[in-house]
Write a protein that holds these residues in place. Structure first.
Motif, PDB file in Angstrom:
ATOM      1  N   SER A 118      -4.279  26.681  28.299  1.00 24.35           N
ATOM      2  CA  SER A 118      -2.853  26.694  28.590  1.00 24.35           C
ATOM      3  C   SER A 118      -2.365  25.326  29.056  1.00 24.35           C
ATOM      4  O   SER A 118      -2.754  24.314  28.481  1.00 24.35           O
ATOM      5  N   LEU A 140      13.426  27.961  22.040  1.00 26.82           N
ATOM      6  CA  LEU A 140      12.017  28.160  22.361  1.00 26.82           C
ATOM      7  C   LEU A 140      11.469  29.435  21.722  1.00 26.82           C
ATOM      8  O   LEU A 140      10.361  29.442  21.194  1.00 26.82           O
ATOM      9  N   VAL A 192       5.444  21.367  10.262  1.00 19.61           N
ATOM     10  CA  VAL A 192       5.840  22.653   9.676  1.00 19.61           C
ATOM     11  C   VAL A 192       6.908  22.479   8.598  1.00 19.61           C
ATOM     12  O   VAL A 192       7.743  21.574   8.673  1.00 19.61           O
ATOM     13  N   LYS A 229       7.967  31.245  15.116  1.00 21.41           N
ATOM     14  CA  LYS A 229       7.802  30.749  13.742  1.00 21.41           C
ATOM     15  C   LYS A 229       6.797  29.619  13.598  1.00 21.41           C
ATOM     16  O   LYS A 229       6.360  29.305  12.504  1.00 21.41           O
ATOM     17  N   VAL A 230       6.441  28.991  14.698  1.00 23.50           N
ATOM     18  CA  VAL A 230       5.660  27.757  14.575  1.00 23.50           C
ATOM     19  C   VAL A 230       4.301  27.818  15.286  1.00 23.50           C
ATOM     20  O   VAL A 230       3.417  27.021  15.011  1.00 23.50           O
ATOM     21  N   SER A 231       4.112  28.780  16.194  1.00 21.80           N
ATOM     22  CA  SER A 231       2.851  28.831  16.945  1.00 21.80           C
ATOM     23  C   SER A 231       1.636  28.950  16.034  1.00 21.80           C
ATOM     24  O   SER A 231       1.730  29.493  14.933  1.00 21.80           O
ATOM     25  N   PHE A 232       0.504  28.492  16.533  1.00 24.72           N
ATOM     26  CA  PHE A 232      -0.747  28.481  15.769  1.00 24.72           C
ATOM     27  C   PHE A 232      -1.256  29.894  15.474  1.00 24.72           C
ATOM     28  O   PHE A 232      -1.688  30.190  14.382  1.00 24.72           O
ATOM     29  N   LEU A 249       9.494  19.079  23.727  1.00 23.78           N
ATOM     30  CA  LEU A 249       8.471  19.699  24.582  1.00 23.78           C
ATOM     31  C   LEU A 249       7.382  18.691  24.922  1.00 23.78           C
ATOM     32  O   LEU A 249       6.914  18.609  26.061  1.00 23.78           O
ATOM     33  N   PRO A 304       3.760  24.608  20.688  1.00 25.92           N
ATOM     34  CA  PRO A 304       4.750  25.625  21.049  1.00 25.92           C
ATOM     35  C   PRO A 304       4.267  26.546  22.165  1.00 25.92           C
ATOM     36  O   PRO A 304       4.996  26.819  23.111  1.00 25.92           O
ATOM     37  N   SER A 323      -2.469  31.505  27.257  1.00 31.99           N
ATOM     38  CA  SER A 323      -2.408  30.572  26.132  1.00 31.99           C
ATOM     39  C   SER A 323      -3.687  29.734  26.101  1.00 31.99           C
ATOM     40  O   SER A 323      -4.162  29.284  27.143  1.00 31.99           O
ATOM     41  N   ARG A 345       1.813  21.068  15.324  1.00 32.36           N
ATOM     42  CA  ARG A 345       2.790  21.900  14.611  1.00 32.36           C
ATOM     43  C   ARG A 345       4.012  21.121  14.118  1.00 32.36           C
ATOM     44  O   ARG A 345       4.971  21.731  13.665  1.00 32.36           O
ATOM     45  N   GLN A 396       2.942  33.391  18.675  1.00 32.07           N
ATOM     46  CA  GLN A 396       3.973  33.946  17.796  1.00 32.07           C
ATOM     47  C   GLN A 396       4.655  35.153  18.432  1.00 32.07           C
ATOM     48  O   GLN A 396       5.822  35.409  18.210  1.00 32.07           O
ATOM     49  N   ALA A 440      -3.971  21.152  12.712  1.00 35.60           N
ATOM     50  CA  ALA A 440      -2.762  21.985  12.734  1.00 35.60           C
ATOM     51  C   ALA A 440      -2.398  22.462  14.130  1.00 35.60           C
ATOM     52  O   ALA A 440      -1.984  23.592  14.316  1.00 35.60           O
ATOM     53  N   GLY A 454       5.804  25.548  25.296  1.00 33.88           N
ATOM     54  CA  GLY A 454       6.966  26.423  25.162  1.00 33.88           C
ATOM     55  C   GLY A 454       7.002  27.517  26.206  1.00 33.88           C
ATOM     56  O   GLY A 454       8.044  27.773  26.825  1.00 33.88           O
ATOM     57  N   THR A 504      12.494  20.351  18.702  1.00 36.62           N
ATOM     58  CA  THR A 504      12.071  21.124  19.877  1.00 36.62           C
ATOM     59  C   THR A 504      10.642  20.754  20.262  1.00 36.62           C
ATOM     60  O   THR A 504      10.337  20.555  21.447  1.00 36.62           O
ATOM     61  N   LEU A 559      10.901  28.847  18.110  1.00 38.94           N
ATOM     62  CA  LEU A 559       9.749  27.980  17.893  1.00 38.94           C
ATOM     63  C   LEU A 559       8.456  28.764  18.073  1.00 38.94           C
ATOM     64  O   LEU A 559       7.553  28.687  17.230  1.00 38.94           O
ATOM     65  N   PHE A 616       1.633  35.038  29.419  1.00 41.08           N
ATOM     66  CA  PHE A 616       1.316  34.191  28.262  1.00 41.08           C
ATOM     67  C   PHE A 616       0.973  32.761  28.667  1.00 41.08           C
ATOM     68  O   PHE A 616       0.167  32.113  28.008  1.00 41.08           O
ATOM     69  N   ARG A 638       7.535  34.490   6.384  1.00 37.65           N
ATOM     70  CA  ARG A 638       8.335  34.736   7.571  1.00 37.65           C
ATOM     71  C   ARG A 638       8.236  33.540   8.523  1.00 37.65           C
ATOM     72  O   ARG A 638       9.176  33.102   9.112  1.00 37.65           O
ATOM     73  N   ARG A 639       7.008  33.050   8.673  1.00 35.24           N
ATOM     74  CA  ARG A 639       6.798  31.933   9.614  1.00 35.24           C
ATOM     75  C   ARG A 639       6.725  30.609   8.858  1.00 35.24           C
ATOM     76  O   ARG A 639       6.427  30.576   7.668  1.00 35.24           O
ATOM     77  N   PHE A 640       6.970  29.531   9.600  1.00 30.67           N
ATOM     78  CA  PHE A 640       6.848  28.213   8.994  1.00 30.67           C
ATOM     79  C   PHE A 640       5.362  27.895   8.802  1.00 30.67           C
ATOM     80  O   PHE A 640       4.514  28.373   9.548  1.00 30.67           O
TER      81      PHE A 640
END
Lengths: 580, 435
Positions: free
Chosen positions: A180, B381, A58, B387-390, A98, B350, B344, A55, B395, A52, B354, A94, B384, B340, A65-67
């Motif tokens: 990162s 961004l 999703v 709503k999509v971050s791990f 990315l 994301p 990260s 992402r 988030q 996972a 992102g 998106t 994303l 961040f 609230r979140r996907f």
């Protein structure tokens, strides 16, 4: 996580407005598949645990609230799931943009062009423009070992290779490193694979969705040899190639392509098309006799097979103290190489220095194996170049050979003659079964009526059996995948291992699941290749290695006897502890 | 009436922090004694009645978390205290760990009793090296005095506490990443499900709470849930440690009952005391870098979980960073985003990619090269990320950006035409043209 065990409760969910009923614990991804909806994935691999992290999978779940990531989220009873809403399409686009902003744009020059999971997704989502600034990482390409090329510029950080290396093989040559924007896959301290515990099994390549991990391409060297009129270029094909090569041409997994492959190899210009199966039969004679000798003379037991070069790399690096357990027999590929430059020149009247030996293998570790200094017993490098199944397919396509239109052809004699016992070398348990077919008859002096030893077949990680050889109970075990091999090795170390004979194959499923096989291999595809392997065996008249007439002739004309002087010189080897 | 209320911080600065004697004299360990005479479910009931919201940032009801943990049958269960206080502008756990560690220990010991746990871990951020030593000393003293270790206060209950150190990664404040770090693995968040209550530390059921949450536990048992709840608002029981910093006259940690206003926190003489200089308040950042920014029209919002949420704000870690008009919102958000990017873990797309792109776009604003389309990309961004971050890190990474885009849009627009109202951006060009 899938719940197993208890009779699973059924739940009903709505996927894009349509009800689907699945067992409790089913992931959204799987439930959607059953509803006829394919949710895109990138880091996910059917045979591995969900991570996972990309992402891409999703989906919207009403009330959340979140996907949610479909790959690892179990469906909840009554939930309403949207897999293709505007917001979801936008999120996936998106993500793809990315990833592409961080990815080289040289698809045309990439080995994975048209066979790349990222490229395919970018096309499905019609990414025609990337809104984000491109970043070039300019990381150095690692191509200093004979087997695996790593281009971390192309890595999408899915983590599949890490899981395979860490958990399936437990070699742990690579791991995720840094964080990162620098997060990625690395060996310890960024050293080269050659200086790492890597055993060159290539299972990382087999799961890589993009072109970050590939085999070292040696097709140019083979073209060069074929183009050289001075050379007599012969080729050998490993047992597991014939049941997988067809996938490269779009044929259904499990299609047997032996005859067409032989024909295509002739079209490519190989002077002789031989079969590694010939030396697989020979291996059984040598290894079977070695086993009997060890049992009779109180040698080191259990004896472990030595066909799989990834496995040999593993034991040399991880368990050197157990090396006396390993059969001294070379692998069939290397036995072939040694004979192709000694026995064959004598017979064909061609000087050994003019002979160029190419192997077609399901394996990347074979590329390393042929470069070992021990593998020059003919006085030359016994096997000159090893190509994987994938590379052979590339050559056939490049040569414009329409395999579909080819008529099936036969291997050349004598090094192309083999039995059913040899073909099953490609499957986990096959070497064991082949050995038993021969050892049984040698020991008992009776004919073995039922040659099928089904208890050692299949994809199970560790298989055990006891075979009655006229009163002597022989205990055997078969392991495939190095994590399973490790279990047996630890047992041996602890002295809790009463086996006589163990077969170990480096790759899960054996060579049919090798790191050089067509990409996209899954457990389901491996099962098809296994079926095909046993189909070939069943269809042959000769199914016992010691019945191979060409092998008998080889002993009469050249080797004299199993474990004899010449055998030792050409067919056996030594192992040593390797540092990393 | 005074706006501050030292309840869980009442011992801070008043007693020798590691002295069990001082702690007991100040009323410490009465709650543990009471707890040992109660049934675990009675304690959970009390926590529920007190409406204690987790103080780590997410504000999840602690009582519900304890109830779920209680219902899990597997053993052993572990108690873990998240003391990886890494949220910028947040230093309230530091106050408790440094000045009243025994209260945190008592809270964890009571939790251990509730779940019949025998081992607890406190993960203290690496930067608090001195505090780790001090905390260990407090543990040793508690063991010696019989309040911790084997057969606590002569009972059959034994509980051992272990101090673990972080190594500087913000993401280890995320509970599953923290557990990985305790186990000696790389501090990256885990795939969920399974949830930590089921498969936590060493694959065992694990309760994770924040320092301040644990410190509240003995207070609740001491004064009773009813009285505790009467201190806060109807939904948020008790008090909150607020960390004030930035352009404020009196930065520091203040304990306030839920229900005071944001204006009180920044301007009340007993608390922030107003702005530190002559400039006016522009905005304030709540709950750390991961939290939302608040603006002048929201100043009269009550500081409690419900009212803040209704106004698009949140308590988060309890940080309140006050920013005056000298701050350029673009410049500020670039700092937030840089943070961040640095923190990260990099495993999910994301957050890894992102944040990097977010920064590049903000940089275009500060260079005067941004266009209208960049608003769309910022929106893509931030959506994303949210709503999509791990994990929570990604988030929350664009939360500040979102609130600023909504409330300070004019300042963004000004940058499109090369104007920075705060006079922070484009200074190079000005100098050049001035020469």
């Amino acid at each position: 996580m899938q719940k197993t065990g208890k009779a699973a409760k059924k739940v009903t969910v709505s996927i894009d407005g349509r009800p689907v009923t699945v067992p409790e614990g089913t992931t959204i991804l799987e439930a959607a598949r059953q509803a006829g909806v394919k949710i895109p994935t990138l880091c996910h691999h059917t045979d591995l645990k969900p991570r996972a992290t990309c992402r891409l999978c999703v989906v919207e779940v009403k009330g959340q609230r979140r996907f949610q990531t479909a790959c690892n989220t179990p469906v909840a009873d009554g939930s309403e799931i949207l897999t293709n809403s505007k917001a979801i399409r936008e999120a996936r686009k998106t993500i793809l943009e990315l990833l592409l902003a961080d990815h080289p744009q040289d698809c045309l020059k990439c080995v994975r062009n048209q066979n790349c999971e990222l490229q395919k997704l970018a096309n499905e989502y019609q990414i025609r423009e990337v809104a984000f600034e491109r970043s070039e990482k300019d990381l150095p390409l690692e191509n200093t070992n004979p087997s695996i090329v790593r281009d971390m510029n192309k890595c999408v950080k899915c983590g599949r290779c890490v899981e395979v290396c860490q958990e399936v093989q437990q070699v742990a040559a690579i791991n995720t490193a840094n964080r990162s924007v620098d997060f990625g896959v690395s060996t310890a301290y960024g050293e080269s694979l050659a200086d790492s515990p890597c055993v060159y099994c290539g299972q990382c390549i087999a799961v890589c969705p993009v072109g970050a991990l590939t085999e070292k391409d040696d097709t140019a060297r083979v073209w060069e040899a074929l183009d050289n009129p001075e050379l007599h270029v012969v080729v050998q094909t490993a047992p597991a190639v014939r049941v997988a090569l067809g996938e490269e041409f779009g044929w259904a997994p499990g299609t047997i392509s032996t005859g067409k492959m032989v024909a295509a190899l002739r079209r490519l210009g190989f002077a002789k098309v031989f079969d590694t199966n010939f030396t697989a039969d020979l291996t059984i004679i040598e290894e079977g006799n070695e086993l009997l000798q060890r049992i009779k003379e109180g040698g080191v037991l259990p004896m472990i097979t030595s066909c799989s070069p990834g496995w040999i790399n593993y034991i040399e690096k991880f368990y050197p103290e157990l090396l006396p357990h390993v059969s001294t027999c070379k692998s069939p590929q290397q036995m072939f190489g040694a004979l192709a430059k000694t026995y064959y020149p004598e017979k064909a009247g061609i000087p050994a220095e003019k002979i160029f030996v190419v192997s077609i293998m399901p394996c990347t570790a074979k590329k390393y194996e042929c470069t070992r200094p021990e593998m020059q017993s003919s006085g030359y490098q016994d096997v000159d170049v090893v190509l994987t199944t994938r590379e052979l397919a590339r050559m056939i396509k490049q040569a414009g050979i329409d395999v579909e239109a080819l008529s099936e052809e036969e291997y050349d004699a004598p090094l192309g003659i083999s039995t059913g016992a040899a073909v099953i070398f490609g499957a986990s348990g096959g070497v064991m079964e082949a050995a038993l077919r021969t050892v049984y008859e040698v020991v008992t002096g009776q004919e073995l009526k039922d040659v099928d030893f089904k208890e050692v077949r299949g994809l199970t990680g560790i298989k055990e059996a006891t075979v009655d050889l006229a009163g002597t109970k022989v205990k055997i075990a078969v392991a495939n995948g190095l994590a399973n091999a490790k279990v047996l090795l630890e047992k041996i170390k602890a002295g809790q291992c009463a086996y006589h004979f163990i077969e170990i194959m480096c790759c899960p499923g054996g060579c049919i699941g090798g790191g050089g096989q067509p990409l996209g291999t899954t457990v389901a595809i491996k099962e098809k290749r296994l079926e095909a392997t046993y189909d070939i065996d069943r269809g042959l008249k000769l199914r016992k290695s010691h019945e191979n007439p060409a092998v008998k002739t080889l002993y009469e004309e050249f080797l004299e006897k199993p474990l004899g002087h010449k055998s030792h010189e050409l067919l056996h080897t030594v192992y040593s502890k390797r540092k990393y | 009436m005074s706006k501050v209320m030292p309840l869980i911080s009442k011992n801070c600065g008043q007693i020798r922090p590691t002295s069990v004697e001082d702690y007991v004299k100040a009323g410490g360990y009465a709650a543990l004694k009471k707890a040992l005479g109660m049934k675990p479910l009675e304690i959970i009931e009390e926590i529920k009645k007190a409406r204690l919201m987790g103080r780590g940032g997410a504000g999840y009801p602690a009582g519900a978390k304890w109830q779920q943990m209680y219902e899990i049958e597997h053993t052993p269960k572990y108690i873990v205290c998240n003391a990886d206080e890494g949220e910028p502008g947040t230093f309230k756990d530091k106050l408790l760990l440094e000045q009243d560690p025994l209260k945190v220990i008592e809270g964890m010991t009571i939790a251990g009793y509730v779940f019949n746990s025998h081992d607890g871990y406190i993960y203290i951020r690496g930067e608090y090296a001195a505090i780790q030593k001090l905390f260990q000393e407090a543990i040793d003293n508690a063991v010696q005095a019989g309040y911790l270790g084997d057969n606590i206060l002569g009972s059959k209950y034994s509980f051992h506490l272990h101090v673990m150190t972080g190594a500087g990664a913000y993401v280890c404040g995320e509970n599953s990443a923290m557990l990985n770090s305790i186990e000696g693995k790389a501090g990256r968040p885990r795939v969920k499900p399974p949830h930590l209550a089921e498969v936590g530390l060493f694959q065992k059921p694990t309760l994770v709470n924040n320092v301040e949450s644990f410190a509240n536990v003995p207070v609740i048992l001491d004064i009773g849930a009813e009285k505790y709840l009467s201190i806060g608002t109807a939904e948020s029981g008790g008090t909150k440690l607020v960390c004030l910093s930035g352009h404020v006259a009196k930065p520091g940690v203040y304990e306030v009952p839920f229900g005071v206003t944001l204006r009180d926190i920044i301007f009340d003489e007993e608390i922030g005391g107003g702005m530190s200089g002559h400039r006016k308040l522009k905005f304030y950042h709540l709950g750390g870098q991961s939290g939302p920014c608040g603006f002048l029209p929201q100043l009269d919002t009550e500081y409690c979980y419900k009212a803040l949420r209704a106004n698009g704000l949140s308590v988060g870690s309890g940080a309140v960073v006050v920013l005056d008009e000298s701050v350029c919102v673009i410049d500020y958000l670039k700092c937030v985003t840089e943070f961040f990017i640095h923190e990260s873990c990099g495993k999910c797309t994301p957050c890894r990619e992102g944040n990097k792109q977010l920064y590049l776009i903000l940089d275009k604003f500060s260079q005067g090269t941004a266009t209208q389309d960049d608003y769309r990309q910022l929106e893509r961004l931030s959506n994303l990320l949210a709503k999509v971050s791990f994990c929570g890190l990604g988030q929350a990474a664009a939360t500040a950006l979102n609130t600023c885009l909504k409330n300070l849009r004019a300042e963004f627009d000004a940058h499109l035409s090369g104007q920075c109202p705060a006079g922070v951006c484009f200074t190079n060009q000005e100098t050049e043209s001035g020469e």
